[in-house]
Structure formats: C-alpha cells, structure tokens
Scaffold this motif. Structure first.
Motif, PDB file in Angstrom:
ATOM      1  N   HIS A 182       8.846   1.126  -5.025  1.00  0.00           N
ATOM      2  CA  HIS A 182       9.067   0.033  -4.073  1.00  0.00           C
ATOM      3  C   HIS A 182       9.572  -1.238  -4.754  1.00  0.00           C
ATOM      4  O   HIS A 182       9.967  -2.169  -4.044  1.00  0.00           O
ATOM      5  N   THR A 214      11.280  -3.899   4.588  1.00  0.00           N
ATOM      6  CA  THR A 214      11.421  -2.456   4.802  1.00  0.00           C
ATOM      7  C   THR A 214      10.271  -1.646   4.220  1.00  0.00           C
ATOM      8  O   THR A 214      10.278  -0.422   4.328  1.00  0.00           O
ATOM      9  N   THR A 259       6.886   0.077   4.336  1.00  0.00           N
ATOM     10  CA  THR A 259       6.041   0.581   5.416  1.00  0.00           C
ATOM     11  C   THR A 259       4.860   1.349   4.843  1.00  0.00           C
ATOM     12  O   THR A 259       4.867   1.795   3.689  1.00  0.00           O
ATOM     13  N   GLU A 260       3.834   1.502   5.698  1.00  0.00           N
ATOM     14  CA  GLU A 260       2.661   2.266   5.278  1.00  0.00           C
ATOM     15  C   GLU A 260       2.993   3.741   5.080  1.00  0.00           C
ATOM     16  O   GLU A 260       2.381   4.393   4.221  1.00  0.00           O
ATOM     17  N   GLU A 261       3.934   4.271   5.842  1.00  0.00           N
ATOM     18  CA  GLU A 261       4.312   5.671   5.673  1.00  0.00           C
ATOM     19  C   GLU A 261       4.897   5.906   4.287  1.00  0.00           C
ATOM     20  O   GLU A 261       4.596   6.910   3.614  1.00  0.00           O
TER      21      GLU A 261
END
Length: 371
Positions: A201, A208, A210-212
């Motif tokens: 990341h 952009t 996200t937890e997913e």
C-alpha cells in the motif's frame, strides 16, 4: 310683431336710393347682396360684342361696392360707417365653384383624417410600448426571487464542482499517497511483520485504500483474528489488529502446534504457550472438539494455565487433568461458565492430596472425592 325698418319699402324706392345717401342698415345689407349677385351673374354671362367683334365693357374697371365694416344691431338709429372694398370677380360658373369648394373640402377632410390616423397610430405605439415596459417590469418583479434562487443554486453547484475537482486532484496527487503504515494491538506478533505484509500500500493514493485490500494482505498472518483500518490524511494508514488467543496444543507432523478456539493453527510451541493444555484424542473439526472449544473459551486463564490435558471420549464426557494431579469431571459443554467458576473455587479451597476428583457435572451440587 313690427317688421324691421326698410322692409316696408318697395323696389321702386330702392332704385331711387343712391350710395351717397346712407340708408338703413337692413337695406344696405340687402342691397349689397343683390349687387354682389348681379355682378357675379354679369361676370359669368356671355359677353356682348361690338360690330368689330370686341367684347363690350372690357376696359371697365372692377366694380366697387360699399359694405359695413361691422354689423351692429338692427334697431340702431345711428347709421354705421361704410368702407369701400374691391371685389375680385370670381371665375367659372356657380356649379364649378361649388365643385371646387367641395373638392377642397374633401382634400382638407382627407388630410385631417390622415393626421388623425397618424396621431392614433402614434398613440397606439406609445401605449403598446408602455404596456410592454409594464409587463416586463412585472415579470422582473415576480421573477426576481426565482432568479436569485437560480443564481444561488448555480453558485452552489459551481462551488461543489470546484471543490470536487480540487479533491480529486488532491486524492490522486503524490501529496495524498500512503507513506507511513502503523500497526497497533500487536502483542505476540512482531509489528514489523505486519508492516512488511502491508508494504504494497505504500505509494498508493490514500483514498483508494480499502479494508478488502488490507484483509487480502493480512491473510498470510494467521495470528490476526480481526483488524480495523483508519486512514489519516495526508499519508498515514493505521491498522489496529486483534490477535487470536491460543487455547490448546495439539500433536501434529513435525511437532506440536498451538491452536485457538476455532482450531486455527497459530504456530509452534514457545515459552509463552508451553503451559497450555494438550488435547488428547480430540481432532480439530470434530464434534468433540466443538464441545472442548466451548470449555476452553469459558475457563478462566488461571484455571487454564493449571490444566495439563483435556480428554473428550464423547461430547458429553469432557475430562480435565490438572497440574496438581486432580481430575475434573466436566460433563457436557452446557453451563460451562458456571462450571468454570465452581472449579476455580474448589481449586482454591480443596487440598489436592485429599480432593482428588472434582465432579462439576451438576454445578449447583458439586462433588469432591478422594480418589
């Protein structure tokens, strides 16, 4: 009624009168009219010719007549002064004069009609312009609030569009990219290992993240049960993790392994997990393991740390062996919280050398036996 003076006279008397002697006013008027008529008739009559063919009286000067300078009352006794005027002879017959006067009157009437039409047209144009100005003023007055609302709405929309454009520009700019990854809540885990797993990341736009995406990268670390993601602009990502709780040790190929209540293998045995109870004859995923897992999550830590092994021939026959040599007849998984409290109280009050068996299958009536 008495007739005015002069009407009682006869035509012969009128003939005897001369212009030198003043006559009553009424007579003079009548005489002037008659004289004017005679002169007009004589002028338009066929001229008489002399033996040489020349018209008679052609060289005569224009006739003169006497007329009153002003009309006064008929009953005035004093004669009114008379003035001598030249009378221009009128040309043409009486019908021609009437026709000329009629044509002149028609022309004057048409001119008046055209002037009145122009004036009416100008007045109509002025009224139409005034009406249009009035209607426009009314429209502006009634639509002023609507125009104000429209301007306010357009300004608001323009502001939102501008703010959105700026936000999009900032989101995708390098200033809003992830540069710092923080890990919180790690107890048995090394935070550096979690940061290394989330290294993909770094450099990504912060909007952009996200937890997913974070969950996909944390799947490689089984010790993490759950996590919570927090993004702090402009470039910080915080991951708060919840570690799985090891509850038992099971035999496996290559050595013993530590598992949690869900049967997830957390790794090998180390100094922090060596005192956990060992499962004997209980396979993860079996009904016996489900019953034992309920007991493991209900037993307090101090009781679990003194338990050496757990057996479960059936889901309703769970047995614990303590480090003091005592055994606990647990029974089924029901009322596990109450049974755990009763076992903790018995361990604290009973002598291990005397109370060898602690039977809590009926937790309201526990039984202590010597052997």
């Amino acid at each position: 009624m008495r007739r005015p003076d002069g009407f009682d006279s006869t035509p012969g008397d009128d003939a005897e009168r001369t212009l030198d002697a003043p006559a009553p006013r009424s007579w003079r008027r009548r005489a002037d009219v008659d004289e004017h008529a005679e002169a007009s008739n004589a002028e338009h009559a066929e001229p008489e010719l002399d033996p040489d063919g020349e018209p008679l009286g052609a060289a005569e000067p224009p006739r003169r007549r006497w007329a009153l300078s002003a009309y006064e009352g008929l009953d005035d006794e004093a004669p009114a002064p008379a003035v001598e005027v030249d009378v221009e002879p009128e040309r043409g017959s009486h019908a021609q004069r009437v026709d000329r006067e009629w044509r002149a009157a028609q022309k004057h009437q048409r001119a008046d009609e055209r002037e009145r039409a122009r004036e009416a047209k100008r007045a109509a144009a002025q009224a139409r312009r005034a009406r249009i100005r009035s209607e426009r003023a009314e429209v502006r007055r009634f639509t002023a609030g609507r125009r104000k609302q429209l301007r306010t709405g357009l300004l608001a929309i323009g502001g939102l569009v501008l703010a959105l454009a700026l936000l999009v520009g900032l989101v995708w700019s390098p200033l809003m990219a992830v540069r710092d990854v923080r890990v919180e809540g790690a107890d048995r885990l090394d935070p550096a290992a979690v940061q290394a797993a989330l290294g993909g990341h770094v450099g990504e736009p912060i909007a952009t993240v996200t937890e997913e995406g974070v969950a996909a990268q944390l799947q490689a670390i089984p010790q993490i049960e759950s996590f919570r993601l927090e993004v702090v602009p402009p470039s910080t990502m915080i991951v708060r993790i919840v570690e799985r709780r090891p509850v038992a040790i099971i035999p496996a190929d290559g050595g013993e392994r530590v598992i949690d209540a869900a049967g997830v293998v957390l790794g090998g045995v180390d100094a922090t997990t060596g005192s956990l109870p060992r499962l004997v004859g209980v396979e993860p995923g079996s009904p016996e393991f489900e019953a034992v897992a309920t007991v493991l999550v209900s037993v307090p830590t101090e009781v679990l740390s003194t338990t050496q092994s757990i057996e479960a021939p059936t889901p309703s026959d769970i047995r614990l062996t303590l480090a003091s040599g005592q055994s606990v007849q647990w029974g089924g998984a029901e009322d596990s919280r109450l049974k755990a409290d009763v076992v903790a109280a018995l361990i604290a009050t009973q002598d291990p050398s005397v109370a060898r068996v602690l039977d809590v299958r009926a937790p309201e009536h526990p039984v202590v036996r010597g052997s």
